[in-house]
Structure formats: C-alpha cells, structure tokens
Design a protein around this motif. Structure first.
Motif, PDB file in Angstrom:
ATOM      1  N   LEU A 141      30.651 -14.995  -5.008  1.00 58.62           N
ATOM      2  CA  LEU A 141      31.598 -16.106  -4.916  1.00 58.62           C
ATOM      3  C   LEU A 141      32.644 -15.728  -3.878  1.00 58.62           C
ATOM      4  O   LEU A 141      33.231 -14.644  -3.941  1.00 58.62           O
ATOM      5  CB  LEU A 141      32.242 -16.382  -6.272  1.00 58.62           C
ATOM      6  CG  LEU A 141      31.275 -16.878  -7.346  1.00 58.62           C
ATOM      7  CD1 LEU A 141      31.976 -17.011  -8.685  1.00 58.62           C
ATOM      8  CD2 LEU A 141      30.631 -18.193  -6.945  1.00 58.62           C
ATOM      9  N   ILE A 142      32.848 -16.623  -2.920  1.00 57.99           N
ATOM     10  CA  ILE A 142      33.706 -16.307  -1.771  1.00 57.99           C
ATOM     11  C   ILE A 142      34.842 -17.319  -1.649  1.00 57.99           C
ATOM     12  O   ILE A 142      34.710 -18.468  -2.046  1.00 57.99           O
ATOM     13  CB  ILE A 142      32.882 -16.272  -0.471  1.00 57.99           C
ATOM     14  CG1 ILE A 142      32.149 -17.609  -0.262  1.00 57.99           C
ATOM     15  CG2 ILE A 142      31.889 -15.113  -0.478  1.00 57.99           C
ATOM     16  CD1 ILE A 142      31.498 -17.769   1.074  1.00 57.99           C
ATOM     17  N   ASP A 143      35.928 -16.863  -1.068  1.00 58.19           N
ATOM     18  CA  ASP A 143      37.093 -17.703  -0.820  1.00 58.19           C
ATOM     19  C   ASP A 143      36.859 -18.525   0.448  1.00 58.19           C
ATOM     20  O   ASP A 143      36.659 -17.952   1.533  1.00 58.19           O
ATOM     21  CB  ASP A 143      38.332 -16.816  -0.650  1.00 58.19           C
ATOM     22  CG  ASP A 143      39.551 -17.610  -0.231  1.00 58.19           C
ATOM     23  OD1 ASP A 143      39.893 -18.572  -0.934  1.00 58.19           O
ATOM     24  OD2 ASP A 143      40.138 -17.262   0.821  1.00 58.19           O
ATOM     25  N   PRO A 144      36.855 -19.844   0.362  1.00 56.02           N
ATOM     26  CA  PRO A 144      36.560 -20.686   1.531  1.00 56.02           C
ATOM     27  C   PRO A 144      37.516 -20.470   2.701  1.00 56.02           C
ATOM     28  O   PRO A 144      37.090 -20.477   3.856  1.00 56.02           O
ATOM     29  CB  PRO A 144      36.654 -22.112   1.008  1.00 56.02           C
ATOM     30  CG  PRO A 144      36.801 -22.041  -0.449  1.00 56.02           C
ATOM     31  CD  PRO A 144      37.089 -20.647  -0.838  1.00 56.02           C
ATOM     32  N   GLU A 145      38.798 -20.285   2.422  1.00 57.40           N
ATOM     33  CA  GLU A 145      39.759 -20.126   3.515  1.00 57.40           C
ATOM     34  C   GLU A 145      39.503 -18.838   4.293  1.00 57.40           C
ATOM     35  O   GLU A 145      39.523 -18.829   5.528  1.00 57.40           O
ATOM     36  CB  GLU A 145      41.191 -20.140   2.975  1.00 57.40           C
ATOM     37  CG  GLU A 145      42.223 -20.149   4.081  1.00 57.40           C
ATOM     38  CD  GLU A 145      43.635 -20.360   3.560  1.00 57.40           C
ATOM     39  OE1 GLU A 145      44.542 -20.385   4.409  1.00 57.40           O
ATOM     40  OE2 GLU A 145      43.835 -20.507   2.336  1.00 57.40           O
ATOM     41  N   THR A 146      39.233 -17.760   3.579  1.00 60.66           N
ATOM     42  CA  THR A 146      38.954 -16.469   4.224  1.00 60.66           C
ATOM     43  C   THR A 146      37.692 -16.551   5.069  1.00 60.66           C
ATOM     44  O   THR A 146      37.654 -16.076   6.206  1.00 60.66           O
ATOM     45  CB  THR A 146      38.831 -15.357   3.164  1.00 60.66           C
ATOM     46  OG1 THR A 146      40.032 -15.313   2.402  1.00 60.66           O
ATOM     47  CG2 THR A 146      38.574 -14.007   3.798  1.00 60.66           C
ATOM     48  N   VAL A 147      36.644 -17.156   4.520  1.00 56.88           N
ATOM     49  CA  VAL A 147      35.381 -17.279   5.252  1.00 56.88           C
ATOM     50  C   VAL A 147      35.551 -18.179   6.470  1.00 56.88           C
ATOM     51  O   VAL A 147      35.039 -17.873   7.551  1.00 56.88           O
ATOM     52  CB  VAL A 147      34.252 -17.776   4.319  1.00 56.88           C
ATOM     53  CG1 VAL A 147      32.993 -18.111   5.105  1.00 56.88           C
ATOM     54  CG2 VAL A 147      33.967 -16.735   3.256  1.00 56.88           C
ATOM     55  N   LEU A 148      36.274 -19.274   6.326  1.00 57.83           N
ATOM     56  CA  LEU A 148      36.504 -20.177   7.455  1.00 57.83           C
ATOM     57  C   LEU A 148      37.179 -19.443   8.602  1.00 57.83           C
ATOM     58  O   LEU A 148      36.755 -19.549   9.755  1.00 57.83           O
ATOM     59  CB  LEU A 148      37.353 -21.381   7.019  1.00 57.83           C
ATOM     60  CG  LEU A 148      37.710 -22.377   8.121  1.00 57.83           C
ATOM     61  CD1 LEU A 148      36.471 -23.011   8.732  1.00 57.83           C
ATOM     62  CD2 LEU A 148      38.648 -23.443   7.575  1.00 57.83           C
ATOM     63  N   ILE A 149      38.210 -18.689   8.312  1.00 53.57           N
ATOM     64  CA  ILE A 149      38.915 -17.927   9.351  1.00 53.57           C
ATOM     65  C   ILE A 149      37.956 -16.958  10.030  1.00 53.57           C
ATOM     66  O   ILE A 149      37.918 -16.849  11.260  1.00 53.57           O
ATOM     67  CB  ILE A 149      40.131 -17.190   8.748  1.00 53.57           C
ATOM     68  CG1 ILE A 149      41.208 -18.200   8.340  1.00 53.57           C
ATOM     69  CG2 ILE A 149      40.696 -16.155   9.729  1.00 53.57           C
ATOM     70  CD1 ILE A 149      42.304 -17.618   7.448  1.00 53.57           C
ATOM     71  N   SER A 172      23.088 -18.974   3.152  1.00 51.60           N
ATOM     72  CA  SER A 172      24.142 -19.940   3.406  1.00 51.60           C
ATOM     73  C   SER A 172      25.072 -19.982   2.189  1.00 51.60           C
ATOM     74  O   SER A 172      25.033 -19.072   1.359  1.00 51.60           O
ATOM     75  CB  SER A 172      23.557 -21.325   3.704  1.00 51.60           C
ATOM     76  OG  SER A 172      24.541 -22.159   4.285  1.00 51.60           O
ATOM     77  N   VAL A 173      25.887 -21.028   2.112  1.00 47.32           N
ATOM     78  CA  VAL A 173      26.813 -21.182   1.000  1.00 47.32           C
ATOM     79  C   VAL A 173      26.670 -22.576   0.390  1.00 47.32           C
ATOM     80  O   VAL A 173      26.194 -23.498   1.035  1.00 47.32           O
ATOM     81  CB  VAL A 173      28.293 -20.928   1.395  1.00 47.32           C
ATOM     82  CG1 VAL A 173      28.469 -19.499   1.886  1.00 47.32           C
ATOM     83  CG2 VAL A 173      28.761 -21.919   2.444  1.00 47.32           C
ATOM     84  N   ARG A 174      27.126 -22.698  -0.854  1.00 44.93           N
ATOM     85  CA  ARG A 174      27.086 -23.983  -1.558  1.00 44.93           C
ATOM     86  C   ARG A 174      28.257 -24.059  -2.526  1.00 44.93           C
ATOM     87  O   ARG A 174      28.865 -23.046  -2.865  1.00 44.93           O
ATOM     88  CB  ARG A 174      25.763 -24.143  -2.320  1.00 44.93           C
ATOM     89  CG  ARG A 174      25.610 -23.142  -3.456  1.00 44.93           C
ATOM     90  CD  ARG A 174      24.274 -23.327  -4.143  1.00 44.93           C
ATOM     91  NE  ARG A 174      24.011 -22.238  -5.081  1.00 44.93           N
ATOM     92  CZ  ARG A 174      22.819 -21.889  -5.479  1.00 44.93           C
ATOM     93  NH1 ARG A 174      21.748 -22.530  -5.049  1.00 44.93           N
ATOM     94  NH2 ARG A 174      22.657 -20.896  -6.322  1.00 44.93           N
ATOM     95  N   ILE A 175      28.518 -25.281  -2.981  1.00 46.91           N
ATOM     96  CA  ILE A 175      29.493 -25.465  -4.053  1.00 46.91           C
ATOM     97  C   ILE A 175      28.816 -24.943  -5.315  1.00 46.91           C
ATOM     98  O   ILE A 175      27.667 -25.310  -5.595  1.00 46.91           O
ATOM     99  CB  ILE A 175      29.878 -26.960  -4.190  1.00 46.91           C
ATOM    100  CG1 ILE A 175      30.587 -27.433  -2.902  1.00 46.91           C
ATOM    101  CG2 ILE A 175      30.738 -27.179  -5.421  1.00 46.91           C
ATOM    102  CD1 ILE A 175      30.786 -28.932  -2.813  1.00 46.91           C
ATOM    103  N   PRO A 176      29.470 -24.060  -6.067  1.00 48.13           N
ATOM    104  CA  PRO A 176      28.835 -23.489  -7.258  1.00 48.13           C
ATOM    105  C   PRO A 176      28.370 -24.576  -8.221  1.00 48.13           C
ATOM    106  O   PRO A 176      29.031 -25.598  -8.388  1.00 48.13           O
ATOM    107  CB  PRO A 176      29.935 -22.638  -7.899  1.00 48.13           C
ATOM    108  CG  PRO A 176      30.865 -22.318  -6.769  1.00 48.13           C
ATOM    109  CD  PRO A 176      30.815 -23.532  -5.868  1.00 48.13           C
ATOM    110  N   ARG A 177      27.251 -24.337  -8.829  1.00 52.07           N
ATOM    111  CA  ARG A 177      26.662 -25.296  -9.786  1.00 52.07           C
ATOM    112  C   ARG A 177      27.357 -25.241 -11.111  1.00 52.07           C
ATOM    113  O   ARG A 177      27.878 -24.299 -11.554  1.00 52.07           O
ATOM    114  CB  ARG A 177      25.194 -24.989  -9.983  1.00 52.07           C
ATOM    115  CG  ARG A 177      24.406 -25.194  -8.723  1.00 52.07           C
ATOM    116  CD  ARG A 177      22.964 -24.807  -8.951  1.00 52.07           C
ATOM    117  NE  ARG A 177      22.220 -25.030  -7.728  1.00 52.07           N
ATOM    118  CZ  ARG A 177      20.990 -24.640  -7.554  1.00 52.07           C
ATOM    119  NH1 ARG A 177      20.346 -24.030  -8.508  1.00 52.07           N
ATOM    120  NH2 ARG A 177      20.371 -24.878  -6.444  1.00 52.07           N
TER     121      ARG A 177
END
Length: 177
Positions: A141-149, A172-177
């Motif tokens: 599980l990853i932090d979207p803001e950190t990954v985006l940067i 890739s990544v997805r919204i958790p189920r």
C-alpha cells in the motif's frame, strides 16, 4: 497484450491527460531515442489519443502503423558509443511503460482528489519470469502523493521508489478493493 488497468475510466483518463499536458507545457515529456525525429513531434498526440480512448496496446499499434521507430540507436559502451538494433518489441515495451507511468500519475491524482489515502500495487500483466523486486511490491500500500512526486521526477528513468518498477514488469497500481 498490454496491462490490465483496473481503474482506467473517464475520471482517471482526465487526470492522465492533465499530467500529459503538464509535461508538454514544461517541455519535460520523455522522448525515447527509439522514436524517429518525426515521431518525437507526434509523441504527445499519440499519448493523448491512447489516453482518451485506448490503452497501451492502442499506443503500440499507433507507433507501428506510423513507422515511428528507428531501426537502430546509439548505445553507450565503456569506450564510447556503438550502433545497436532497436529491439523488435520496442513499440510494445515503450507504449506499456509510458502509458503505465501516466496511468499511475493519473490514479495518484484521482486518489488525492477523492481522499483515498493509499493505492495498492498489483500485477497487471502475467509475466513468465517475474522479477523478485517486482514480486516484493505486490500488495504494497503506497501513498499517492509520494508516488506522484517520484514518478513526475523520474521521466525517462526508473523511479526511486520502484513504482512502477520499469518496462516489462507487469506492475501497476489500483484503488484497494
């Protein structure tokens, strides 16, 4: 066959298009040395069209149909440079890698806008010999803001955080189920 993007819908596509425009405006869009000179000018349009209504498969087909790839490229060696043949699957690898990067960026933006605190790393494509480093990322599980940067700052190179881990990984990544 390209990646299976679980959250590739109109909302994610809109954020992906904004990310493409961000790179185009900043003159920071990645231009592979495999692209012909003409195709380097067409690349942003190819990306936009695939994001609007297609996938990485659509992008790869466009690259092949438009004869957008050089047959050879220069490679750095210890003693300088040498000419090398462009791989036969370059269109697929390049399309998958770049489309996935914009998908990850778009999904990170979507998650941030929707208050989704984490995205989940998953295998979006079956591969015959998965890399151990890719396997270790699955279900993370990853932090979207950190990954985006990180992905924004890693144009044309592997990301520091390893998400996505690079062309051909099937991750890739997805919204958790």
């Amino acid at each position: 066959m390209g990646l299976r993007y679980e959250n590739l819908d109109d909302e994610t596509r809109a954020f992906m298009l904004e990310e493409i425009e961000r790179d185009v405006t900043a003159e920071g869009i990645y231009l592979s040395p495999y692209l012909t000179q003409r195709a380097q000018g067409d690349w942003p349009d190819f990306l936009r069209e695939a994001v609007r209504s297609g996938s990485d498969d659509t992008l790869a087909r466009q690259l092949r149909a438009a004869r957008s790839l050089n047959t050879t490229t220069m490679r750095r060696t210890r003693s300088g440079y040498t000419q090398a043949k462009v791989p036969h699957n370059a269109a697929e690898v390049m399309a998958e890698g770049e489309f996935n990067r914009f998908y990850v960026r778009g999904l990170c933006r979507r998650a941030m806008a929707s208050g989704i605190a984490r995205l989940e790393v998953y295998r979006a494509k079956a591969v015959s010999q998965p890399r151990p480093e890719s396997e270790r990322l699955i279900a993370l599980l990853i932090d979207p803001e950190t990954v985006l940067i990180d992905v924004r700052a890693s144009t044309g190179v592997e990301t520091a955080l390893g998400v996505p881990p690079g062309p051909g990984s099937g991750i890739s990544v997805r919204i958790p189920r």
